[in-house]
Design a protein around this motif. Structure first.
Motif, mmCIF file in Angstrom:
data_model
loop_
_atom_site.group_PDB
_atom_site.id
_atom_site.type_symbol
_atom_site.label_atom_id
_atom_site.label_comp_id
_atom_site.label_asym_id
_atom_site.label_seq_id
_atom_site.Cartn_x
_atom_site.Cartn_y
_atom_site.Cartn_z
ATOM 1 N N GLU A 152 0.881 -1.101 -0.034
ATOM 2 C CA GLU A 152 -0.193 0.084 0.019
ATOM 3 C C GLU A 152 0.940 1.181 -0.018
ATOM 4 O O GLU A 152 0.659 2.265 -0.647
ATOM 5 C CB GLU A 152 -1.025 -0.120 1.247
ATOM 6 C CG GLU A 152 -2.078 -0.913 0.950
ATOM 7 C CD GLU A 152 -2.792 -1.169 2.387
ATOM 8 O OE1 GLU A 152 -4.103 -1.425 2.275
ATOM 9 O OE2 GLU A 152 -2.253 -0.926 3.206
ATOM 10 N N LEU A 153 1.973 1.289 0.704
ATOM 11 C CA LEU A 153 3.065 2.147 0.691
ATOM 12 C C LEU A 153 3.582 2.626 -0.713
ATOM 13 O O LEU A 153 3.568 3.713 -1.341
ATOM 14 C CB LEU A 153 3.980 2.266 1.716
ATOM 15 C CG LEU A 153 5.238 3.149 1.514
ATOM 16 C CD1 LEU A 153 4.574 4.526 2.355
ATOM 17 C CD2 LEU A 153 6.209 2.914 2.658
ATOM 18 N N GLN A 154 3.854 1.396 -1.420
ATOM 19 C CA GLN A 154 4.406 1.511 -2.770
ATOM 20 C C GLN A 154 3.525 2.277 -3.618
ATOM 21 O O GLN A 154 3.715 2.891 -4.790
ATOM 22 C CB GLN A 154 4.807 0.205 -3.272
ATOM 23 C CG GLN A 154 5.973 -0.304 -2.502
ATOM 24 C CD GLN A 154 6.492 -1.861 -2.596
ATOM 25 O OE1 GLN A 154 5.639 -2.649 -3.122
ATOM 26 N NE2 GLN A 154 7.908 -2.128 -2.789
ATOM 27 N N GLU A 155 2.138 1.710 -3.228
ATOM 28 C CA GLU A 155 1.013 2.066 -4.469
ATOM 29 C C GLU A 155 0.810 3.717 -4.027
ATOM 30 O O GLU A 155 0.685 4.503 -5.001
ATOM 31 C CB GLU A 155 -0.108 1.437 -3.874
ATOM 32 C CG GLU A 155 -1.399 1.725 -4.988
ATOM 33 C CD GLU A 155 -2.762 1.182 -4.567
ATOM 34 O OE1 GLU A 155 -3.812 1.573 -4.862
ATOM 35 O OE2 GLU A 155 -2.610 0.100 -3.789
ATOM 36 N N ASP A 156 0.626 4.063 -2.988
ATOM 37 C CA ASP A 156 0.766 5.461 -2.575
ATOM 38 C C ASP A 156 1.854 6.469 -2.996
ATOM 39 O O ASP A 156 1.401 7.380 -3.571
ATOM 40 C CB ASP A 156 0.793 5.618 -0.934
ATOM 41 C CG ASP A 156 -0.608 5.067 -0.283
ATOM 42 O OD1 ASP A 156 -1.566 5.021 -1.097
ATOM 43 O OD2 ASP A 156 -0.646 5.217 0.875
ATOM 44 N N GLN A 157 3.074 5.903 -3.175
ATOM 45 C CA GLN A 157 4.247 6.490 -3.696
ATOM 46 C C GLN A 157 3.920 6.659 -5.093
ATOM 47 O O GLN A 157 4.205 7.666 -5.794
ATOM 48 C CB GLN A 157 5.558 6.100 -3.321
ATOM 49 C CG GLN A 157 5.875 6.028 -1.752
ATOM 50 C CD GLN A 157 6.901 5.190 -1.451
ATOM 51 O OE1 GLN A 157 7.366 4.081 -2.116
ATOM 52 N NE2 GLN A 157 7.613 5.430 -0.309
ATOM 53 N N ALA A 158 3.562 5.356 -5.760
ATOM 54 C CA ALA A 158 3.268 5.552 -7.353
ATOM 55 C C ALA A 158 2.232 6.574 -7.568
ATOM 56 O O ALA A 158 2.278 7.211 -8.477
ATOM 57 C CB ALA A 158 2.935 4.318 -7.862
ATOM 58 N N ALA A 159 1.170 6.652 -6.774
ATOM 59 C CA ALA A 159 0.024 7.583 -6.972
ATOM 60 C C ALA A 159 0.597 8.980 -6.929
ATOM 61 O O ALA A 159 0.014 9.761 -7.682
ATOM 62 C CB ALA A 159 -1.047 7.294 -5.948
ATOM 63 N N ALA A 160 1.680 9.285 -5.861
ATOM 64 C CA ALA A 160 1.974 10.580 -5.831
ATOM 65 C C ALA A 160 2.687 10.987 -6.913
ATOM 66 O O ALA A 160 2.659 12.118 -7.292
ATOM 67 C CB ALA A 160 2.734 10.567 -4.388
ATOM 68 N N ARG A 161 3.732 9.999 -7.492
ATOM 69 C CA ARG A 161 4.400 10.407 -8.713
ATOM 70 C C ARG A 161 3.567 10.439 -9.856
ATOM 71 O O ARG A 161 3.848 11.473 -10.890
ATOM 72 C CB ARG A 161 5.444 8.983 -8.977
ATOM 73 C CG ARG A 161 6.639 9.155 -8.077
ATOM 74 C CD ARG A 161 7.615 7.969 -8.445
ATOM 75 N NE ARG A 161 7.155 6.833 -8.806
ATOM 76 C CZ ARG A 161 7.068 6.081 -7.761
ATOM 77 N NH1 ARG A 161 7.326 6.322 -6.634
ATOM 78 N NH2 ARG A 161 6.721 4.848 -7.828
ATOM 79 N N LEU A 162 2.436 9.928 -9.972
ATOM 80 C CA LEU A 162 1.771 10.245 -11.165
ATOM 81 C C LEU A 162 0.892 11.437 -11.004
ATOM 82 O O LEU A 162 0.754 12.138 -12.085
ATOM 83 C CB LEU A 162 0.438 8.971 -11.018
ATOM 84 C CG LEU A 162 -0.805 8.996 -12.287
ATOM 85 C CD1 LEU A 162 0.049 9.077 -13.549
ATOM 86 C CD2 LEU A 162 -1.714 7.651 -12.094
#
Length: 143
Positions: free
Chosen positions: A15-25
């Motif tokens: 979930e942390l990795q997903e949140d980071q990817a969402a922030a980059r997006l």
């Protein structure tokens, strides 16, 4: 049944990795919007740029040079928009992959929660049945 979800740590990581990817997006989308706005503004400057009809050759050359510079800036802005669009595509793929890694674990967590709820319900029913049984035996035994 074990109460804690054994993969909770891994799920938090995903979930942390997903949140980071969402922030980059989100950042790449913002960069794309900014690049598009710069292109629009530069194009508007080019469209609004005029070459004086009655000017000396020096003023006329300066005006043409300014117009050529603006045309190059418009082209550069177009390249920046294309680059930003490419980055959005890359970041979308990264987010999608990160989301995919989270979904399976989330489904397992949900099934675990359901199983724990069923087990809790079963245990509560057994306890209620035992209480009712004791009361029934006490009522039969009398005072």
């Amino acid at each position: 049944m074990e109460r804690a979800f054994r993969l909770a740590g891994l799920l938090r990581l995903r979930e942390l990795q997903e949140d980071q990817a969402a922030a980059r997006l989100a950042a790449s989308h913002a960069a794309l919007r900014a690049a598009e706005q710069r292109r629009r503004d530069t194009l508007a400057s080019l469209v609004g740029h005029t070459v004086p009809e009655t000017a000396g050759s020096r003023e006329w050359r300066l005006a043409l040079t300014g117009r050529a510079a603006l045309a190059h800036l418009v082209a550069d802005a177009g390249v920046a928009v294309a680059d930003a669009g490419y980055r959005v595509g890359e970041d979308t793929a990264d987010w999608s992959a990160a989301r995919g890694r989270s979904v399976g674990l989330e489904k397992l967590r949900d099934k675990h929660r359901e199983a724990v709820a069923v087990e809790d319900g079963r245990a509560e029913q057994i306890a209620l049945d035992e209480i009712a049984s004791r009361r029934a035996r006490a009522d039969l035994a009398g005072p």
